[in-house]
Design a protein around this motif. Structure first.
Motif, PDB file in Angstrom:
ATOM      1  N   LEU A  24       0.729  -1.131  -0.006  1.00 51.98           N
ATOM      2  CA  LEU A  24       0.005   0.124  -0.043  1.00 51.98           C
ATOM      3  C   LEU A  24       0.689   1.218   0.006  1.00 51.98           C
ATOM      4  O   LEU A  24       0.460   2.295  -0.736  1.00 51.98           O
ATOM      5  N   LEU A  25       2.002   1.304   0.743  1.00 54.94           N
ATOM      6  CA  LEU A  25       2.729   2.471   0.686  1.00 54.94           C
ATOM      7  C   LEU A  25       3.526   2.658  -0.609  1.00 54.94           C
ATOM      8  O   LEU A  25       3.655   3.675  -1.166  1.00 54.94           O
ATOM      9  N   TYR A  27       2.049   1.754  -3.391  1.00 53.20           N
ATOM     10  CA  TYR A  27       0.972   2.065  -4.494  1.00 53.20           C
ATOM     11  C   TYR A  27       0.619   3.691  -4.121  1.00 53.20           C
ATOM     12  O   TYR A  27       0.577   4.295  -5.411  1.00 53.20           O
ATOM     13  N   PHE A  28       0.484   4.042  -3.215  1.00 56.67           N
ATOM     14  CA  PHE A  28       0.073   5.312  -2.859  1.00 56.67           C
ATOM     15  C   PHE A  28       1.229   6.433  -2.841  1.00 56.67           C
ATOM     16  O   PHE A  28       0.796   7.611  -3.149  1.00 56.67           O
ATOM     17  N   PHE A  29       2.370   5.944  -2.725  1.00 52.39           N
ATOM     18  CA  PHE A  29       3.467   6.986  -2.757  1.00 52.39           C
ATOM     19  C   PHE A  29       4.749   6.425  -3.544  1.00 52.39           C
ATOM     20  O   PHE A  29       5.734   6.218  -3.040  1.00 52.39           O
TER      21      PHE A  29
END
Length: 72
Positions: A24-25, A27-29
């Motif tokens: 998730l990290l 993917y978002f950053f």
């Protein structure tokens, strides 16, 4: 309760949790994960996962609450 089976179940959950956090990290950053920052995040996630697994192993090994055991 079989302590080894319980420890393996908890360890799998911990590894899955940190894998999801890492994905998730990324993917978002995506711009943040270039060069040494990416390596640092991998090492931090691995370190936290190892610490959690060791802590769970210790906690399960030292728990003697069989009267409240709901497992077959």
């Amino acid at each position: 309760m079989d302590k080894k089976k319980e420890w393996i179940k908890c360890s799998a959950i911990v590894v899955g949790f940190y894998l999801i956090v890492y994905v998730l990290l990324v993917y978002f950053f995506p711009d943040f994960f270039t060069g040494f920052w990416h390596l640092g995040l991998i090492l931090i996630c691995l370190g936290l996962a190892c610490a959690d697994i060791w802590g769970l192993h210790w906690l399960i090994a030292h728990s003697d609450h069989t009267e409240n055991d709901n497992y077959p």
